[in-house]
Scaffold this motif. Sequence first.
Motif, PDB file in Angstrom:
ATOM      1  N   ALA A 175       0.829  -1.208   0.000  1.00  0.00           N
ATOM      2  CA  ALA A 175       0.000   0.000   0.000  1.00  0.00           C
ATOM      3  C   ALA A 175       0.855   1.247   0.000  1.00  0.00           C
ATOM      4  O   ALA A 175       2.022   1.217   0.384  1.00  0.00           O
ATOM      5  CB  ALA A 175      -0.905   0.009   1.233  1.00  0.00           C
ATOM      6  N   GLU A 176       0.226   2.344  -0.432  1.00  0.00           N
ATOM      7  CA  GLU A 176       0.865   3.648  -0.271  1.00  0.00           C
ATOM      8  C   GLU A 176       0.862   3.949   1.217  1.00  0.00           C
ATOM      9  O   GLU A 176       0.662   3.053   2.025  1.00  0.00           O
ATOM     10  CB  GLU A 176       0.112   4.711  -1.079  1.00  0.00           C
ATOM     11  N   GLY A 177       1.027   5.160   1.600  1.00  0.00           N
ATOM     12  CA  GLY A 177       1.109   5.468   3.026  1.00  0.00           C
ATOM     13  C   GLY A 177       0.130   6.519   3.485  1.00  0.00           C
ATOM     14  O   GLY A 177       0.401   7.230   4.444  1.00  0.00           O
ATOM     15  N   VAL A 203       4.803   5.756   7.798  1.00  0.00           N
ATOM     16  CA  VAL A 203       5.087   4.332   7.592  1.00  0.00           C
ATOM     17  C   VAL A 203       6.447   3.929   8.149  1.00  0.00           C
ATOM     18  O   VAL A 203       6.625   2.784   8.574  1.00  0.00           O
ATOM     19  CB  VAL A 203       4.932   3.924   6.110  1.00  0.00           C
ATOM     20  N   GLU A 204       7.375   4.849   8.195  1.00  0.00           N
ATOM     21  CA  GLU A 204       8.684   4.519   8.776  1.00  0.00           C
ATOM     22  C   GLU A 204       8.567   4.269  10.278  1.00  0.00           C
ATOM     23  O   GLU A 204       9.280   3.431  10.822  1.00  0.00           O
ATOM     24  CB  GLU A 204       9.703   5.599   8.439  1.00  0.00           C
ATOM     25  N   ARG A 205       7.648   4.970  10.952  1.00  0.00           N
ATOM     26  CA  ARG A 205       7.415   4.691  12.379  1.00  0.00           C
ATOM     27  C   ARG A 205       6.915   3.259  12.562  1.00  0.00           C
ATOM     28  O   ARG A 205       7.340   2.562  13.490  1.00  0.00           O
ATOM     29  CB  ARG A 205       6.425   5.693  12.978  1.00  0.00           C
ATOM     30  N   LEU A 206       6.023   2.812  11.678  1.00  0.00           N
ATOM     31  CA  LEU A 206       5.548   1.425  11.766  1.00  0.00           C
ATOM     32  C   LEU A 206       6.691   0.441  11.494  1.00  0.00           C
ATOM     33  O   LEU A 206       6.792  -0.595  12.151  1.00  0.00           O
ATOM     34  CB  LEU A 206       4.416   1.187  10.770  1.00  0.00           C
ATOM     35  N   ALA A 207       7.526   0.760  10.526  1.00  0.00           N
ATOM     36  CA  ALA A 207       8.673  -0.109  10.228  1.00  0.00           C
ATOM     37  C   ALA A 207       9.630  -0.163  11.412  1.00  0.00           C
ATOM     38  O   ALA A 207      10.147  -1.234  11.752  1.00  0.00           O
ATOM     39  CB  ALA A 207       9.388   0.373   8.974  1.00  0.00           C
ATOM     40  N   ASP A 208       9.847   0.976  12.062  1.00  0.00           N
ATOM     41  CA  ASP A 208      10.726   1.011  13.236  1.00  0.00           C
ATOM     42  C   ASP A 208      10.225   0.105  14.356  1.00  0.00           C
ATOM     43  O   ASP A 208      11.014  -0.421  15.138  1.00  0.00           O
ATOM     44  CB  ASP A 208      10.859   2.442  13.770  1.00  0.00           C
ATOM     45  N   HIS A 209       8.918  -0.081  14.429  1.00  0.00           N
ATOM     46  CA  HIS A 209       8.325  -0.939  15.460  1.00  0.00           C
ATOM     47  C   HIS A 209       8.171  -2.386  14.988  1.00  0.00           C
ATOM     48  O   HIS A 209       7.656  -3.220  15.718  1.00  0.00           O
ATOM     49  CB  HIS A 209       6.964  -0.383  15.902  1.00  0.00           C
ATOM     50  N   GLY A 210       8.574  -2.663  13.743  1.00  0.00           N
ATOM     51  CA  GLY A 210       8.529  -4.020  13.225  1.00  0.00           C
ATOM     52  C   GLY A 210       7.192  -4.437  12.637  1.00  0.00           C
ATOM     53  O   GLY A 210       6.989  -5.604  12.321  1.00  0.00           O
ATOM     54  N   VAL A 249      -3.243   3.446   6.025  1.00  0.00           N
ATOM     55  CA  VAL A 249      -2.383   2.997   7.126  1.00  0.00           C
ATOM     56  C   VAL A 249      -3.234   2.654   8.352  1.00  0.00           C
ATOM     57  O   VAL A 249      -3.007   1.634   9.010  1.00  0.00           O
ATOM     58  CB  VAL A 249      -1.306   4.052   7.457  1.00  0.00           C
ATOM     59  N   THR A 250      -4.234   3.460   8.642  1.00  0.00           N
ATOM     60  CA  THR A 250      -5.116   3.173   9.777  1.00  0.00           C
ATOM     61  C   THR A 250      -5.858   1.860   9.558  1.00  0.00           C
ATOM     62  O   THR A 250      -5.983   1.049  10.476  1.00  0.00           O
ATOM     63  CB  THR A 250      -6.103   4.332  10.005  1.00  0.00           C
TER      64      THR A 250
END
Length: 193
Positions: free
Chosen positions: A81-83, A114-121, A88-89
């Motif tokens: 998906a895009e961001g 989306v980078e915050r979500l990636a940082d959290h795995g 995202v929600t």
Amino acid sequence: LTSTVGGGGFREQADRFFGAVLSTAHRVAAELPGVRHVVVLGPNYDNRAMATALEAVPGVQVVRCEPAMVDLLAASDLVIAEGGYNTVTEVRLAEVPAVFVPSERSLDDQFGRVERLADHGAAAVWRPDGDVDELAGTVVGLLAHPDRRLAMTAAHRRRPVDLGNRRAAEVIAAVARRARFDEGVPGYDEVMR
């Protein structure tokens, strides 16, 4: 596998997104035959040539719009998906593993979100200027390894979505109480519940 650009109203970014999805779909079809890939174009995307190219890939089903998007996402093993905020929600609510392909927007920081979500795995991020083979490899790797997807789902659960509607209702009720509505005003009881 579900791919969505959201509303699809930004043609240049949507073309780039679906071009990356098309390359990824070919690799998924070649390496993981039998994967069903639903591509949701979005109500504002109108590139018929891209839709036709996507439809030609084995295992791909193209739909213009999906009114039950959260349900589709929840039924998916993985999402591309895009961001955008809504997408995202919805991904977070469904707690589905995702590979995000964010786009530049003037008033929306898709990359940061989306980078915050990636940082959290909870997700992977592919930059639109990156190598499409890298995106395809990430998607194939996640589809082929359920343990990686389970780890992403667990990361979503550690950081649940806090929707604003409950808080908004609490604020409205507090304002209504402070306003000291006359109990004879129609609708007073409903507001106070």
